[in-house]
Design an enzyme around this catalytic site. Structure first.
Site, short mmCIF file in Angstrom:
data_model
loop_
_atom_site.label_atom_id
_atom_site.label_comp_id
_atom_site.label_asym_id
_atom_site.label_seq_id
_atom_site.Cartn_x
_atom_site.Cartn_y
_atom_site.Cartn_z
N GLU A 126 -38.79 44.09 52.94
CA GLU A 126 -40.10 43.69 52.77
C GLU A 126 -41.11 44.94 52.87
O GLU A 126 -42.19 45.16 52.37
CB GLU A 126 -40.67 42.73 53.90
CG GLU A 126 -39.88 41.43 53.66
CD GLU A 126 -38.62 41.40 54.41
OE1 GLU A 126 -38.05 39.98 54.38
OE2 GLU A 126 -38.01 42.22 54.90
N PHE A 146 -37.42 28.63 64.74
CA PHE A 146 -36.74 29.75 64.04
C PHE A 146 -37.50 30.43 63.14
O PHE A 146 -38.29 29.89 62.40
CB PHE A 146 -35.71 29.08 63.24
CG PHE A 146 -34.71 30.08 62.38
CD1 PHE A 146 -33.76 31.05 63.15
CD2 PHE A 146 -34.66 30.13 61.11
CE1 PHE A 146 -33.06 31.94 62.15
CE2 PHE A 146 -34.14 30.75 60.42
CZ PHE A 146 -33.12 31.89 60.84
N GLN A 147 -37.67 31.84 63.11
CA GLN A 147 -38.34 32.89 62.39
C GLN A 147 -39.62 32.79 62.34
O GLN A 147 -40.63 32.68 61.50
CB GLN A 147 -37.96 32.82 60.95
CG GLN A 147 -36.25 33.30 60.77
CD GLN A 147 -36.03 33.81 59.12
OE1 GLN A 147 -36.52 33.08 58.46
NE2 GLN A 147 -35.20 34.63 59.26
N LYS A 153 -44.94 26.19 55.92
CA LYS A 153 -44.17 25.68 54.81
C LYS A 153 -44.64 23.96 54.40
O LYS A 153 -44.74 23.74 53.36
CB LYS A 153 -42.70 25.57 55.40
CG LYS A 153 -41.69 25.31 54.52
CD LYS A 153 -40.18 25.46 54.60
CE LYS A 153 -39.06 25.20 53.77
NZ LYS A 153 -37.81 25.35 53.96
N MET A 184 -40.94 69.02 58.14
CA MET A 184 -42.00 69.43 59.05
C MET A 184 -41.63 69.35 60.40
O MET A 184 -42.37 69.92 61.14
CB MET A 184 -43.21 68.30 58.45
CG MET A 184 -44.63 68.79 58.96
SD MET A 184 -45.17 70.23 58.22
CE MET A 184 -45.66 69.67 56.64
#
Length: 597
Positions: free
Chosen positions: A60, A122-123, A172, A491
């Site tokens: 993502e 869940f999630q 959902k 760096m």
């Protein structure tokens, strides 16, 4: 059935259908995403249509950076689609990156059903709470009848005013539910957000008067000029030509004024040119256009341009007087303000004397003569600066877009690759996100399939999001990854050497992958070059290949990026390459006992 009934029936859609229709109506052609349980209804609708192309990434974070690259190179809104929970939390880095660099981004995230919100399902995560600090605005949509209006408003907010990211979190069950679709022209605009785009004419007149009487002026431009559109860049060039003022730019503003322009001083700031930083320090009038006075530009605040009158043009009211107090603050879109400034300068009853800036330009010429980007070339090892110079020479006449990761290679790219046009330079400025460049290049290539897209990378940064090579292969995006491979987090190593007693703590990469084999494992082309004499031919081969390429350019391990304003120092306290060699570098030895080159 009446005509009204027919219209009402045609506007009845599921939430998932509403999402796709809203994207179409907002001109979206590409979405970067990764599926998951909470967004499966939307993915099912994506499967059943051909208007919008979905680009499947491998993480993502990659979706967000790809959408950023797409947005930055086109001027359009980038769109990403993620699932709930870890899908949304993985989006936080690109959202914050887009917020700091003013990139218009719409993130659509799935959420658990409304009945489960707050139950630690869940999630599940509090997406709105988590993303509130890293977005311009966000919404949790619990009513399917409000979904279309929210998405339309999300696009308006993302791209108006100071551009930035927004999040629309969609449970959902809302995606399954049936509701009424509202077209863009019918949705209610949020009245609390109405950016001021026209500058105050009286303040603009005051600015013109100050500029007309300046003896040591400078124009300091930023990413806001690029964001305002191509017309703003044209007006900036016209203003520079009319006034004869020298111009410098932030990292994000490169390309708004051409690098070949006679008034160009190069980038300013921590790794900017000596002439740009000295001119900023000694100027008597500074015109800041679409920049925000961040710490990498100002250095020590109480020593920043101490004797100048400051004019600041910005569309974000919170940016004016935030870090640096200014004498004239002009709130408005820089394109509109520049148009007024050009018109008012042309209308001045008495044109400023043409020779009044002669002494100022003499000073600037003296500073330029220091050649602050100088480096010592070698016959047997590729210097990183030389690698960028050759890359530029072989690609400057092509339709080329450049992205970068973050680190020394990013600064060398800004110093040595000359940008003539806006929207050709995609880099992570404010957040400094390692891993940005590869997925950003993917987004740019999707937007410009016939163009040459090159990610100038470091061997450490490129491994942050290397999995997006798989997405490039899948979507036939022939991006070129040009790695300046010095075996270090360059760096980090440089700062440890200069500021931490040369204690190189975990900045050397002990287990470097074979990038040629890694490219081949993904189905891409791998190239390697170790000698300066072989570089041009290898770069040309990279350009000619019609597939994604990973180019392993082996450069001097311990080269430092100069000039440099040390932390806490003023612009006139820069470390230049020759001074650094004498004062700091000569006795430096790396963790393996090797003398620094």
């Amino acid at each position: 059935m009446t005509g009204t009934d027919n219209q009402a029936s045609s506007n009845q859609m599921t939430g998932a259908e509403i999402v796709l229709q809203a994207l179409r109506d907002n001109g979206v052609k590409h979405v970067f995403g990764y599926p998951g349980g909470a967004v499966l209804p939307i993915y099912d609708e994506i499967f059943q249509q051909d208007d919008i192309q979905h680009i499947l990434v491998r993480h993502e974070q990659g979706a967000g950076h790809a959408a950023e690259g797409y947005a930055r190179s086109t001027g359009k809104v980038g769109v990403m689609l993620v699932t709930s929970g870890p899908g949304a939390t993985n989006a936080v880095t690109p959202l914050q990156d887009a917020l700091m660099d003013s990139i218009p981004l719409v993130c659509l995230s799935g959420q658990v059903p409304t009945s489960l919100i707050g139950s630690d399902a869940f999630q599940e995560c509090d997406t709105v709470g988590i993303t509130r600090p890293c977005t311009k605005h966000n919404w949790l949509v619990k009513d399917v009848n409000k979904l279309a209006a929210v998405i339309h408003e999300a696009f308006r907010i993302a791209q108006s005013g100071r551009p930035g990211p927004v999040v629309v979190d969609i449970p959902k069950d809302v995606q399954f539910a049936t509701g009424t679709y509202t077209p863009p022209e019918a949705h209610d605009v949020q009245k609390s957000y109405q950016p001021k785009v026209q500058g105050d004419l009286n303040r603009i007149k005051q600015a013109i008067e100050l500029m007309a009487n300046a003896k040591r002026p400078i124009i300091y431009s930023g990413g806001g000029v690029v964001n305002s559109g191509p017309e703003a860049s044209k007006l900036l060039r016209e203003l520079v030509e009319l006034t004869g003022f020298p111009i410098t730019s932030t990292l994000m503003g490169l390309g708004a004024y051409p690098a070949s322009g006679k008034s160009w001083l190069g980038m300013l700031g921590m790794h900017g040119s000596y002439e740009a930083n000295m001119a900023m320090h000694d100027c008597d009038v500074m015109v800041c256009i679409g920049a925000r006075f961040d710490d990498r530009i100002t250095g020590r605040l109480n020593a920043f341009s101490p004797n100048s009158k400051k004019i600041h043009i910005d569309i974000d009211p919170s940016s004016i007087n935030k870090n640096v107090h200014v004498d004239i603050g002009i709130l408005g879109d820089v394109g509109n303000v520049l148009e007024d400034m050009v018109r008012l300068w042309r209308a001045l009853p008495h044109k400023p004397a043409a020779d009044r800036l002669n002494d100022w330009w003499t000073n600037i010429t003296h500073w330029r003569a220091r050649n602050s980007f100088a480096y010592k070339p070698h016959d047997d090892v590729i210097m990183p600066q030389y690698a960028i110079q050759r890359l530029y020479a072989l690609t400057k006449d092509r339709d080329t877009y450049i992205t970068t990761e973050v680190g020394q290679h990013q600064m060398w790219a800004a110093q040595f690759y000359g940008f003539e046009q806006p929207n050709r330079w995609m880099t992570s400025g404010g957040l400094g996100t390692m891993g940005y460049g590869l997925p950003a290049a993917l987004g740019v290539q999707i937007a410009h399939p016939e163009s040459l897209v090159i990610d100038i990378a470091g061997d450490a940064s490129i491994q942050m999001c290397i999995q997006e090579m798989s997405a490039a292969i899948q979507h036939n995006a022939p991006i070129k990854i040009f790695i300046l491979n010095n075996q270090y987090m360059g760096m980090v190593r440089q700062w440890q050497q200069l500021l931490h007693g040369n204690r190189l703590s975990h900045s050397y990469t002990e287990a470097m992958p074979d990038f040629v084999k890694l490219a081949e494992a993904y189905g891409a082309v791998g190239l390697r070059c170790e000698k300066p004499g072989d570089l041009d031919a290898a770069i040309q081969e990279m350009i000619d290949v019609k597939k994604p390429v990973i180019f392993d350019c082996r450069v001097a391990n311990l080269a430092n990026c100069f000039p440099m304003i040390p932390s806490g120092k003023a612009h006139n306290e820069m470390l230049l390459p020759d001074e650094a060699t004498d004062e700091v570098v000569a006795n430096a030895i790396d963790a393996k006992g090797r003398q620094l080159v």
